[in-house]
Design a protein around this motif. Structure first.
Motif, PDB file in Angstrom:
ATOM      1  N   LEU A   1       0.859  -1.181   0.000  1.00  0.00           N
ATOM      2  CA  LEU A   1       0.000   0.000   0.000  1.00  0.00           C
ATOM      3  C   LEU A   1       0.894   1.230   0.000  1.00  0.00           C
ATOM      4  O   LEU A   1       1.925   1.249   0.683  1.00  0.00           O
ATOM      5  CB  LEU A   1      -0.906   0.041   1.228  1.00  0.00           C
ATOM      6  CG  LEU A   1      -2.042  -0.967   1.330  1.00  0.00           C
ATOM      7  CD1 LEU A   1      -2.869  -0.688   2.576  1.00  0.00           C
ATOM      8  CD2 LEU A   1      -2.921  -0.932   0.096  1.00  0.00           C
ATOM      9  N   ALA A   2       0.491   2.259  -0.745  1.00  0.00           N
ATOM     10  CA  ALA A   2       1.310   3.460  -0.822  1.00  0.00           C
ATOM     11  C   ALA A   2       0.440   4.700  -0.800  1.00  0.00           C
ATOM     12  O   ALA A   2      -0.589   4.764  -1.484  1.00  0.00           O
ATOM     13  CB  ALA A   2       2.164   3.451  -2.090  1.00  0.00           C
ATOM     14  N   GLY A   3       0.863   5.672  -0.016  1.00  0.00           N
ATOM     15  CA  GLY A   3       0.255   6.990  -0.057  1.00  0.00           C
ATOM     16  C   GLY A   3       0.929   7.810  -1.141  1.00  0.00           C
ATOM     17  O   GLY A   3       2.149   7.739  -1.316  1.00  0.00           O
ATOM     18  N   GLY A   4       0.157   8.601  -1.854  1.00  0.00           N
ATOM     19  CA  GLY A   4       0.722   9.372  -2.951  1.00  0.00           C
ATOM     20  C   GLY A   4       1.647  10.484  -2.501  1.00  0.00           C
ATOM     21  O   GLY A   4       2.519  10.909  -3.264  1.00  0.00           O
ATOM     22  N   ARG A   5       1.470  10.968  -1.279  1.00  0.00           N
ATOM     23  CA  ARG A   5       2.299  12.060  -0.766  1.00  0.00           C
ATOM     24  C   ARG A   5       3.136  11.572   0.404  1.00  0.00           C
ATOM     25  O   ARG A   5       2.783  10.606   1.082  1.00  0.00           O
ATOM     26  CB  ARG A   5       1.422  13.239  -0.328  1.00  0.00           C
ATOM     27  CG  ARG A   5       0.482  13.784  -1.383  1.00  0.00           C
ATOM     28  CD  ARG A   5       1.196  14.173  -2.680  1.00  0.00           C
ATOM     29  NE  ARG A   5       2.265  15.133  -2.497  1.00  0.00           N
ATOM     30  CZ  ARG A   5       2.130  16.464  -2.658  1.00  0.00           C
ATOM     31  NH1 ARG A   5       0.952  16.947  -3.013  1.00  0.00           N
ATOM     32  NH2 ARG A   5       3.152  17.274  -2.500  1.00  0.00           N
ATOM     33  N   ALA A   6       4.246  12.276   0.643  1.00  0.00           N
ATOM     34  CA  ALA A   6       5.136  11.956   1.759  1.00  0.00           C
ATOM     35  C   ALA A   6       5.485  13.256   2.466  1.00  0.00           C
ATOM     36  O   ALA A   6       6.213  14.094   1.928  1.00  0.00           O
ATOM     37  CB  ALA A   6       6.399  11.254   1.270  1.00  0.00           C
ATOM     38  N   ALA A   7       4.926  13.440   3.648  1.00  0.00           N
ATOM     39  CA  ALA A   7       5.142  14.678   4.394  1.00  0.00           C
ATOM     40  C   ALA A   7       6.567  14.725   4.949  1.00  0.00           C
ATOM     41  O   ALA A   7       7.202  13.697   5.186  1.00  0.00           O
ATOM     42  CB  ALA A   7       4.133  14.778   5.534  1.00  0.00           C
TER      43      ALA A   7
END
Length: 294
Positions: free
Chosen positions: A93-99
């Motif tokens: 699973l991957a989030g499109g953004r990386a804070a």
């Protein structure tokens, strides 16, 4: 295989009636269709990010060539923007953004074992626009403009290949590409080769052979395809307006358009869910998976 789109699988009606929603869909390296199901109560309002209230539990439903299976997901801690399958029954699973964090960027990728338990966290880079895995477990990414022009070191590569430990296995030489990526578009695999579509000053298609050698760099016949598939000297590109553009490779640099046809399938085309696998383009429209051969 027919050269017109054919529906091959549909989200089970019992899951829809049970209030389960599908924020992420993918196609595995062997043509397995997969969808992440999350209880509606766990999802954030439409247009929000993260797309779910973290952490959340869910289930990945897989429809393979030899039957189907389900993987329960426990304690997912990333936004369910992107889904991919890895060898050994694992799920990414991957989030499109990386804070930004105190030590760099957050780990926006999570690998789950075949039992659905979290196994590894990965830094995948900021502003992921396209993600695909290959049969050996490598992760291929193309980033958007905020990644390309941000301060995340992975996103600034524009295009990137990682292994499942998060180590870089390929990054581009912009001089060899002849352009600098501005926006990633779509991804596909053909045998061992990974293909990434992107644009900078012009639209390009880059093919990477993990065994080495210079990448193949071609011009795209369509500026912003949402998905594509390649089979030798034939290719098909799916446009945002629902047109299929069929092409033949005419030189070492590009393609010749053969014909265009409109996708005539029920439901709304998901413009972030189209993947090419070994000459077959798989795409989602409504609650169904469709395929069409290059």
């Amino acid at each position: 295989m027919p050269d017109r789109p054919v529906e091959v699988w549909r989200l089970p009606e019992e899951d829809v009636r049970a209030g389960r929603r599908a924020p992420a869909w993918t196609v595995g390296p062997q043509g397995e269709l997969a969808v992440l199901l999350v209880p509606e109560r766990c999802l954030a309002p439409a247009g929000s990010w993260p797309a779910a209230r973290l952490p959340f539990d869910g289930e990945v439903v897989v429809h393979g060539p030899h039957g189907g299976w389900r993987v329960p997901i426990a304690g997912a801690g990333v936004s369910p923007d992107l889904l991919a399958l890895l060898p050994g029954g694992r799920v990414l699973l991957a989030g499109g953004r990386a804070a930004a964090t105190a030590d760099g960027r957050e780990r926006n990728g999570q690998v789950f074992g075949p039992d659905g338990r979290p196994a590894r966290e990965l830094r995948l880079g900021d502003d992921i626009q396209a993600l695909i895995t290959d049969r050996d477990g490598r992760i291929w990414l193309a980033f958007g403009d905020e990644g390309n022009h941000g301060d995340d070191p992975l996103g600034r590569c524009g295009l990137l290949g990682l292994d499942t430990a998060g180590r870089t296995v390929w990054r581009p030489d912009f001089e060899a590409l002849g352009d600098e990526p501005l926006e990633g578009l779509a991804a596909a695999t053909e045998g061992r080769r990974a293909w990434l579509a992107w644009y900078g000053d012009r639209s390009h298609l880059t093919g990477i052979d993990p065994a080495g050698g210079e990448p193949v760099v071609l011009r795209l016949p369509a500026r912003q395809p949402v998905g594509f598939a390649i089979a030798g000297d034939r290719a098909v590109f799916l446009q945002p307006d629902g047109q299929l553009v069929r092409c033949e490779r005419e030189s070492r640099k590009g393609w010749r358009e053969v014909r265009r046809e409109r996708v005539d399938v029920p439901g709304e085309l998901d413009r972030r869910c189209a993947y090419g696998r070994d000459g077959v383009l798989w795409f989602r429209s409504g609650d169904g998976w469709f395929r069409v051969a290059a």
